[in-house]
Design an enzyme around this catalytic site. Structure first.
Site, PDB file in Angstrom:
ATOM      1  N   LYS A  46      -2.143   3.374  -2.054  1.00  0.00           N
ATOM      2  CA  LYS A  46      -1.417   2.171  -2.471  1.00  0.00           C
ATOM      3  C   LYS A  46      -2.032   1.015  -1.710  1.00  0.00           C
ATOM      4  O   LYS A  46      -1.967   0.945  -0.487  1.00  0.00           O
ATOM      5  CB  LYS A  46       0.067   2.323  -2.141  1.00  0.00           C
ATOM      6  CG  LYS A  46       0.882   1.127  -2.515  1.00  0.00           C
ATOM      7  CD  LYS A  46       2.376   1.476  -2.487  1.00  0.00           C
ATOM      8  CE  LYS A  46       3.197   0.261  -2.849  1.00  0.00           C
ATOM      9  NZ  LYS A  46       3.671  -0.468  -1.670  1.00  0.00           N
ATOM     10  N   ASN A  82      12.339   1.020  -1.600  1.00  0.00           N
ATOM     11  CA  ASN A  82      12.425   1.491  -0.220  1.00  0.00           C
ATOM     12  C   ASN A  82      13.572   0.826   0.538  1.00  0.00           C
ATOM     13  O   ASN A  82      14.548   1.474   0.900  1.00  0.00           O
ATOM     14  CB  ASN A  82      11.097   1.269   0.518  1.00  0.00           C
ATOM     15  CG  ASN A  82      11.168   1.743   1.959  1.00  0.00           C
ATOM     16  OD1 ASN A  82      11.722   2.802   2.225  1.00  0.00           O
ATOM     17  ND2 ASN A  82      10.665   0.963   2.882  1.00  0.00           N
TER      18      ASN A  82
END
Lengths: 377, 256
Positions: free
Chosen positions: B95, B204
């Site tokens: 990522k 998250n």
């Protein structure tokens, strides 16, 4: 030198008047603002803000957890040398103090790093007195190249350097530089710094510009609370942080709030300093919360100067970075002794005790938060 | 099924490992989210990765690790971080996060595109975190990214889908999966993103900083599933007024 120029233009007596004239409604407005102005910050740290401490703590806690999560960064200071060519009336390293002077050799530094790694630390702050000829660039470069692969994040708190020198050290892996102004009042500053290069107020004030221009990842600022009016110095620190963020947007800002401690030759500020200038713990908590509300993204750092009970209490409320089990004399980790301390520390707990206290407050200690980026220049 | 770089995943909810109180809560939350893909910051992974508690927990869950380059300020550093992660974890997934801005952690489009091209050529499955810029997303697709990860709002802000009109264009134009990466604060916002037709979301902060992260992870899992179901079912169009009859065109009908 945009940051220093803006700071120097502040009228400190005007700030003091403004802080002392804040009212309940100023504090309430500050508490409800989405983005706080410097005036709001001054209201929060003012005497009028005292009754609002619980509300400030609640907001500071929410902002901190939201931005930083349930974590606490851990670092440790490594004192390399207590040589100093300055006379600073509040500091144990001051030139005229008849203490044993010591500069670690590279092999002694490596022994210290090993002891520090064994304690679990990899985020390390190198600290020295200010002695340009004996503890200068040559020494810093040799030290950095010897230890860089043994630490994950390398910070330095030494005399202010030139921009090119910061660039050189950055290339060798320096991640953060801390230069505390001590006090933002040139008059107070002159009265405490009576000999040596540190007398140059502006050279020190301009350090954050040079660090920012060199592209260092993190810039640490702060005032030594108890030298001048702590509220005025704190308002200046808050403004300093915002100016750095504005002009050097690729650098992070770290703010500390050291309170003056007793040291060799200065008994809790007994002689030269008046204790009434020291903020008490309640003041300090108010200050920490105000910094968090004013600057939700800044790192707020708390050292072992403060008591275990205070550190534990304030841990969840705004602080995001802490030292633990610190030694403030060169060679202290491999061979503890009290003889050469820069100042007395208060929280003497071991690393496991501090880690347990952090975990007990629902926070996860962070030991490493960086990669060994090479050649950041 | 979500398909990324020829790998299929049952869950369309990606999660992260930051901001949790401890590794156990993180592990339980990821399990409750039923995530197959979990991102973690290489900068936080202990140097001797065998001792890392977060890694250990993720390995026990058997999820696909999505290491991220958080902390990198330019393409060169991000490439370095990706290579380090390949060395440490042996994972081709990366990522890509490049945010020189230290306050709002906004991604640098120019450096991101540069790094994406380099890493895709090296064989990484690149998932770039980027602004909700439809043109940038097409450019990232052109250089070989496995997906694009545009932000819904500033990272960690829980502000929801502030970039919705642009996300809609990205979804419409993309021929690689679109994963909304940042800003989702509530399950309803995750559901709204899924209803728009994005392929997956990454959440998250909203899970890790909830009072009960495990319960919140479950809530997000069902919201993502419901949103996807609604998208696949073909949502009816919405109108601001009722459409009861045809008053303007009725004259075309033969008079009775």
């Amino acid at each position: 030198m945009k940051v220093a120029q803006a700071l120097i233009q502040q009228d400190l007596s005007h700030l003091a008047l403004s802080i002392n004239s804040k009212t309940d409604s100023d504090v309430e407005r500050a508490l409800n603002a989405n983005t706080l102005s410097l005036d709001d910050f001054m209201a929060l740290i003012s005497p009028a803000g005292v009754p609002y401490l619980e509300a400030m703590a609640s907001r500071a806690q929410a902002l901190t957890r939201h931005r930083f999560g349930n974590t606490m960064q851990l670092f440790v200071p490594l004192y390399l040398s207590n040589l100093c060519a300055n006379e600073c009336t509040y500091c144990g390293f001051t030139m005229s103090n008849k203490i044993k002077r010591k500069t670690l050799s590279i092999s002694e530094v490596l022994t210290e790093i090993e002891a520090i790694n064994d304690m679990g630390f990899s985020q390390v702050l190198l600290v020295t007195g200010e002695h340009e000829t004996k503890v200068g660039m040559d020494y810093f470069e040799r030290t950095l190249s010897a230890i860089r692969d043994k630490v994950s994040y390398l910070m330095m708190e030494v005399q202010p350097l030139k921009r090119e020198q910061y660039e050189t050290l950055k290339y060798q892996g320096l991640d953060a530089v801390l230069v505390y102004q001590e006090t933002y009042s040139p008059q107070h500053y002159a009265s405490y710094h009576t000999r040596g290069k540190k007398q140059d107020f502006l050279w020190r004030l301009e350090a954050s510009d040079r660090i920012g221009q060199a592209g260092i990842d993190k810039i640490g600022i702060g005032a030594l609370l108890g030298l001048g009016d702590w509220r005025v110095d704190s308002a200046m620190t808050a403004l300093h942080g915002k100016l750095i963020q504005q002009h050097y947007w690729q650098s992070r800002v770290s703010i500390a709030f050291p309170r003056l401690r007793s040291c060799e030759g200065n008994d809790t500020g007994g002689n030269a300093l008046t204790n009434s200038k020291l903020p008490n713990e309640r003041d300090l908590l108010q200050l920490i919360c105000a910094h968090r509300l004013f600057n939700p993204q800044a790192e707020l750092s708390l050292s072992t100067r403060e008591s275990a009970a205070f550190r534990d209490g304030v841990m969840p409320l705004g602080i995001t970075s802490m030292s633990a089990a610190s030694q403030t004399q060169p060679g202290g980790y491999s061979e503890p002794s009290q003889a050469l301390n820069q100042f007395d520390i208060d929280d003497n707990r071991s690393v496991p005790d501090v880690v347990n206290a952090i975990a007990a407050r629902g926070l996860e200690p962070v030991w490493k938060d960086w990669m060994p980026f090479k050649a950041r220049a | 099924m979500l398909t990324l770089a020829n790998h299929t995943f049952t869950s369309r909810l990606l999660t992260g490992t930051g901001k949790f109180s401890n590794a156990t809560i993180m592990k339980n939350a990821v399990a409750a989210a039923q995530s197959n893909i979990v991102t973690l910051a290489m900068k936080r992974v202990a140097s001797s990765s065998g001792q890392d508690q977060t890694l250990k927990a993720l390995r026990e869950l058997g999820v696909t690790l999505l290491p991220n380059t958080s902390g990198a300020k330019n393409a060169q550093e991000a490439v370095f971080a990706a290579e380090l992660s390949y060395e440490a974890l042996g994972s081709p997934w990366i990522k890509l996060e490049i945010h020189p801005d230290q306050r709002y952690l906004l991604p640098d489009p120019i450096e991101t595109l540069k790094a994406a091209e380099i890493l895709a050529k090296k064989g990484f499955h690149v998932l770039p975190y980027c602004g909700a810029d439809p043109v940038l997303c097409k450019r990232l697709e052109d250089v070989g990214c496995a997906a694009v990860m545009p932000l819904g709002a500033p990272i960690g802000s829980n502000q929801g889908l502030q970039t919705k009109p642009f996300l809609q264009i990205i979804v419409e134009q993309a021929s690689i999966p679109v994963i909304v990466d940042a800003g989702i604060g509530k399950p309803s916002e995750a559901m709204a993103a899924m209803e728009m037709g994005v392929d997956a979301v990454l959440v998250n902060t909203a899970i890790a900083t909830a009072q009960n992260p495990v319960a919140m992870a479950e809530a997000f899992a069902s919201a993502v599933e419901t949103g996807r179901k609604a998208f696949e079912a073909g949502l009816g169009a919405t109108f601001s007024q009722a459409q009861a009859s045809s008053p303007l065109t009725a004259f075309l009908e033969p008079a009775v």
